[in-house]
Design a protein around this motif. Structure first.
Motif, PDB file in Angstrom:
ATOM      1  N   VAL A  59       0.861  -1.186   0.000  1.00 10.03           N
ATOM      2  CA  VAL A  59       0.000   0.000   0.000  1.00 10.03           C
ATOM      3  C   VAL A  59       0.895   1.232   0.000  1.00 10.03           C
ATOM      4  CG1 VAL A  59      -1.693   1.314   1.331  1.00 10.03           C
ATOM      5  CG2 VAL A  59      -1.852  -1.163   1.240  1.00 10.03           C
ATOM      6  N   SER A  60       0.537   2.239  -0.789  1.00 17.88           N
ATOM      7  CA  SER A  60       1.292   3.498  -0.754  1.00 17.88           C
ATOM      8  C   SER A  60       0.851   4.285   0.471  1.00 17.88           C
ATOM      9  CB  SER A  60       1.052   4.317  -2.026  1.00 17.88           C
ATOM     10  OG  SER A  60      -0.295   4.740  -2.108  1.00 17.88           O
ATOM     11  N   ARG A  61       1.802   4.699   1.302  1.00 14.94           N
ATOM     12  CA  ARG A  61       1.413   5.365   2.547  1.00 14.94           C
ATOM     13  C   ARG A  61       1.334   6.881   2.415  1.00 14.94           C
ATOM     14  NH1 ARG A  61       5.345   7.374   6.023  1.00 14.94           N
ATOM     15  NH2 ARG A  61       7.490   7.210   5.270  1.00 14.94           N
ATOM     16  N   GLY A  62       1.750   7.435   1.293  1.00 15.22           N
ATOM     17  CA  GLY A  62       1.677   8.871   1.078  1.00 15.22           C
ATOM     18  C   GLY A  62       1.355   9.195  -0.364  1.00 15.22           C
ATOM     19  N   ASN A  63       0.424  10.132  -0.572  1.00 18.62           N
ATOM     20  CA  ASN A  63       0.076  10.559  -1.930  1.00 18.62           C
ATOM     21  C   ASN A  63      -0.924  11.701  -1.794  1.00 18.62           C
ATOM     22  OD1 ASN A  63      -0.386  10.657  -4.761  1.00 18.62           O
ATOM     23  ND2 ASN A  63       0.013   8.464  -4.907  1.00 18.62           N
ATOM     24  N   THR A  64      -1.553  12.071  -2.899  1.00 22.10           N
ATOM     25  CA  THR A  64      -2.635  13.045  -2.831  1.00 22.10           C
ATOM     26  C   THR A  64      -3.821  12.412  -2.094  1.00 22.10           C
ATOM     27  OG1 THR A  64      -3.617  12.312  -4.916  1.00 22.10           O
ATOM     28  CG2 THR A  64      -1.921  14.017  -5.035  1.00 22.10           C
ATOM     29  N   VAL A  65      -4.767  13.237  -1.683  1.00 21.60           N
ATOM     30  CA  VAL A  65      -5.898  12.733  -0.925  1.00 21.60           C
ATOM     31  C   VAL A  65      -6.725  11.743  -1.754  1.00 21.60           C
ATOM     32  CG1 VAL A  65      -7.475  14.616  -1.570  1.00 21.60           C
ATOM     33  CG2 VAL A  65      -7.766  13.454   0.632  1.00 21.60           C
ATOM     34  N   GLU A  66      -6.722  11.889  -3.087  1.00 16.26           N
ATOM     35  CA  GLU A  66      -7.487  10.992  -3.935  1.00 16.26           C
ATOM     36  C   GLU A  66      -6.799   9.648  -4.137  1.00 16.26           C
ATOM     37  OE1 GLU A  66      -6.543  14.028  -4.971  1.00 16.26           O
ATOM     38  OE2 GLU A  66      -8.403  15.216  -5.000  1.00 16.26           O
ATOM     39  N   LEU A  67      -5.477   9.610  -4.025  1.00 17.08           N
ATOM     40  CA  LEU A  67      -4.733   8.413  -4.406  1.00 17.08           C
ATOM     41  C   LEU A  67      -3.950   7.773  -3.267  1.00 17.08           C
ATOM     42  CD1 LEU A  67      -3.388   9.670  -7.858  1.00 17.08           C
ATOM     43  CD2 LEU A  67      -5.272   8.081  -7.458  1.00 17.08           C
ATOM     44  N   VAL A  68      -4.022   8.330  -2.069  1.00 20.02           N
ATOM     45  CA  VAL A  68      -3.291   7.746  -0.951  1.00 20.02           C
ATOM     46  C   VAL A  68      -3.831   6.348  -0.663  1.00 20.02           C
ATOM     47  CG1 VAL A  68      -4.808   8.664   0.861  1.00 20.02           C
ATOM     48  CG2 VAL A  68      -2.391   8.210   1.361  1.00 20.02           C
ATOM     49  N   ALA A  69      -2.922   5.433  -0.260  1.00 15.06           N
ATOM     50  CA  ALA A  69      -3.260   4.043   0.089  1.00 15.06           C
ATOM     51  C   ALA A  69      -3.766   3.232  -1.105  1.00 15.06           C
ATOM     52  CB  ALA A  69      -4.262   3.993   1.235  1.00 15.06           C
ATOM     53  N   MET A  70      -3.317   3.569  -2.300  1.00 10.52           N
ATOM     54  CA  MET A  70      -3.542   2.669  -3.423  1.00 10.52           C
ATOM     55  C   MET A  70      -2.751   1.397  -3.158  1.00 10.52           C
ATOM     56  SD  MET A  70      -5.548   4.003  -5.806  1.00 10.52           S
ATOM     57  CE  MET A  70      -5.064   3.369  -7.408  1.00 10.52           C
ATOM     58  N   ALA A  71      -3.308   0.258  -3.579  1.00  8.79           N
ATOM     59  CA  ALA A  71      -2.706  -1.033  -3.249  1.00  8.79           C
ATOM     60  C   ALA A  71      -2.391  -1.821  -4.507  1.00  8.79           C
ATOM     61  CB  ALA A  71      -3.648  -1.833  -2.351  1.00  8.79           C
ATOM     62  N   GLY A  72      -1.416  -2.718  -4.387  1.00  9.80           N
ATOM     63  CA  GLY A  72      -1.053  -3.576  -5.501  1.00  9.80           C
ATOM     64  C   GLY A  72      -0.435  -4.874  -5.022  1.00  9.80           C
ATOM     65  N   LEU A  73      -0.560  -5.895  -5.852  1.00  7.34           N
ATOM     66  CA  LEU A  73      -0.037  -7.229  -5.558  1.00  7.34           C
ATOM     67  C   LEU A  73       1.053  -7.567  -6.563  1.00  7.34           C
ATOM     68  CD1 LEU A  73      -0.585  -9.791  -3.747  1.00  7.34           C
ATOM     69  CD2 LEU A  73      -2.019 -10.618  -5.634  1.00  7.34           C
ATOM     70  N   VAL A  74       2.130  -8.183  -6.086  1.00  6.07           N
ATOM     71  CA  VAL A  74       3.205  -8.638  -6.972  1.00  6.07           C
ATOM     72  C   VAL A  74       2.777  -9.968  -7.576  1.00  6.07           C
ATOM     73  CG1 VAL A  74       5.616  -9.323  -7.154  1.00  6.07           C
ATOM     74  CG2 VAL A  74       4.953  -7.473  -5.591  1.00  6.07           C
ATOM     75  N   LEU A  99     -10.217  -3.998  -3.629  1.00  4.77           N
ATOM     76  CA  LEU A  99     -11.093  -3.313  -2.693  1.00  4.77           C
ATOM     77  C   LEU A  99     -10.467  -1.999  -2.216  1.00  4.77           C
ATOM     78  CD1 LEU A  99     -13.408  -4.835  -0.117  1.00  4.77           C
ATOM     79  CD2 LEU A  99     -11.862  -3.057   0.674  1.00  4.77           C
ATOM     80  N   PHE A 100      -9.158  -2.017  -1.927  1.00  6.22           N
ATOM     81  CA  PHE A 100      -8.456  -0.785  -1.531  1.00  6.22           C
ATOM     82  C   PHE A 100      -8.584   0.273  -2.624  1.00  6.22           C
ATOM     83  CE2 PHE A 100      -6.837  -2.870   2.061  1.00  6.22           C
ATOM     84  CZ  PHE A 100      -5.992  -2.049   2.794  1.00  6.22           C
TER      85      PHE A 100
END
Length: 476
Positions: A346-361, A393-394
């Motif tokens: 999960v990205s822990r820092g970003n703009t308010v619209e995109l913070v906590a975007m998640a991804g799987l390897v 879901l994230f």
């Protein structure tokens, strides 16, 4: 092809900056600035076609604007705006500073930019663009669309990304180097003829684009249908400016006794979204551990260990392994920060619209790759959690609404989340069979978009060929 070429001292002296840069001089030795290798004797530099035009955007009190940075989260590979930062006079990054209009052509100054040269035919008065763009007006002797497509050709893209960029870290190229590129002084009638050939292809591209949906929209649509939620009602609640709150409601899921309007509005929104869902669970029950990454000093010199960046967490719930930064530093427990297949970030820092975007390897790991301090790695109890389901879901409206309201930061153009917000996330969690069914539905729709992208890329290739044939005097 040899890996070593001899450069004369006179070749170095031909550059006014006296650059000691092999990739730059290899280009000059092979082509000069005639990068299309035209045999025409009447060449003209782009500086005689493109006039740098920079107008500082004037922010007004109390107004909201659409900020457009250079990153892939805001512009796609086809030159479309896909997202924006909400900015105001009081809260905007200094880099968002340029006002442009439909007469302008923009091109990212950064090496490896995903977005091509840009031009828009709609009202841009409410948009403010990053100073990471070069902005030009086109000479009246040239067809603006012809020059736009010229700047999108692979030949131009190749020299920007491989020959004239400078610096370490986030590398860029000089505007005046781009303007040194030479092309034949093509008659305006021939340019117009080329665009006449291109226009039917443009229409085909538009037809393909009309079939496309944004990845986040696709993901959200599947969840909306699965859990029977009216997104329009959610938007109405999210836009509410005032509501009444009972005292006993202030402690609902509020162990820190928060008093912010934003936090309590989230409670109202989630209460509506979750009212008919029987499988809501607190994520802390299924998180085994969380761990921030490591961000050592890095550069774009391909030496040492690759390290990912924020841009490698993709909107489709995957992690891209195409690292662009490297580090030669190490530490005792460096192996703890190597990426492994099936890792969830999960990205822990970003703009308010995109913070906590998640991804799987999901790709195989062939070499050691580090994940940075911008990432939080989450280990789930996989007896109950399908990681790809959780990444979707994230990134869906469930996650976007939650993290938008709980992220912290004085400047809303850069906010952060911590493990605390992850543990407190209440999510719809059906059994793993249903989770996999939802994943399959989303992946089927995402895959269909890839086929559309291939068709668009093929059509763009046809356009580039028409432009390059015109430059090489092969256009019929």
């Amino acid at each position: 092809m040899g890996l070593i070429q001899n450069i004369k001292f006179s070749d170095l002296n031909s550059d006014e900056l006296f650059r000691m840069d092999s990739k730059f001089h290899f280009l000059n030795k092979k082509y000069g600035w005639n990068i299309f290798n035209s045999k025409d004797d009447n060449l003209i530099s782009l500086k005689d076609i493109l006039a740098p035009t920079y107008e500082i955007f004037k922010y007004e009190d109390g107004e909201e604007y659409k900020g457009i940075p250079t990153g892939r989260d805001y512009l796609n590979e086809f030159g479309d705006i896909i997202s924006h930062q909400v900015v105001t006079k009081e809260a905007h990054p200094n880099r968002l500073k340029y006002k442009v209009n439909s007469n302008c052509i923009l091109i990212s100054s950064l090496k490896g930019a995903k977005a091509p040269a840009l031009s828009f035919d709609f009202d841009l008065s409410n948009y403010v663009f990053s100073n990471g763009f070069y902005v030009f007006k086109v000479s009246a002797l040239w067809n603006k669309k012809f020059i736009l497509y010229l700047l999108r050709t692979n030949t131009i893209k190749n020299i920007l990304d491989n020959n004239i960029y400078r610096g370490i870290g986030i590398s860029s190229y000089r505007e005046d180097d781009l303007l040194k590129v030479q092309i034949p002084n093509i008659d305006l009638t021939l340019q117009d003829n080329a665009i006449t050939q291109i226009e039917p292809i443009e229409q085909e591209i538009q037809d393909f684009k009309s079939q496309k949906k944004d990845n986040l929209e696709i993901i959200s649509d599947v969840f909306l249908k699965e859990f029977n939620i009216d997104l329009e009602e959610v938007k109405i609640l999210d836009n509410t400016k005032q509501f009444n709150l009972k005292l006993q409601d202030t402690i609902l899921k509020n162990d820190l006794i928060r008093t912010s309007f934003k936090w309590h509005k989230l409670e109202i929104i989630q209460s509506y979204m979750y009212k008919d869902i029987k499988c809501i669970e607190k994520l802390s029950k299924f998180i085994i551990s969380t761990k921030n990454g490591w961000s050592p000093l890095s550069s774009e010199v391909e030496e040492g260990i690759p390290i990912l960046g924020q841009e490698h967490i993709l909107r489709n719930g995957k992690i891209s392994l195409s690292a662009s930064k490297y580090t030669v530093l190490t530490r005792n427990n460096i192996e703890d920060f190597y990426i492994k297949n099936n890792d969830f970030f999960v990205s822990r820092g970003n703009t308010v619209e995109l913070v906590a975007m998640a991804g799987l390897v999901t790709d195989d790991i062939e070499d050691d790759i580090l994940y940075p301090d911008l990432y939080i790695k989450i280990d789930f109890d996989e007896k109950y959690i399908n990681k790809q389901y959780m990444a979707y879901l994230f990134n869906s409206f469930f996650g976007r609404i939650y993290f938008k309201h709980v992220a912290k930061g004085k400047n809303q153009t850069m906010v952060k989340v911590s493990s605390k917000e992850l543990y407190d996330f209440h999510v719809p969690l059906p059994n793993k069979t249903i989770q996999q069914e939802i994943v399959d539905k989303i992946q089927t729709q995402l895959n269909s978009q890839k086929e559309i992208d291939k068709q668009i890329e093929n059509k763009q290739g046809e356009i580039s060929k028409i432009i390059e044939d015109c430059i090489k005097d092969d256009l019929v």
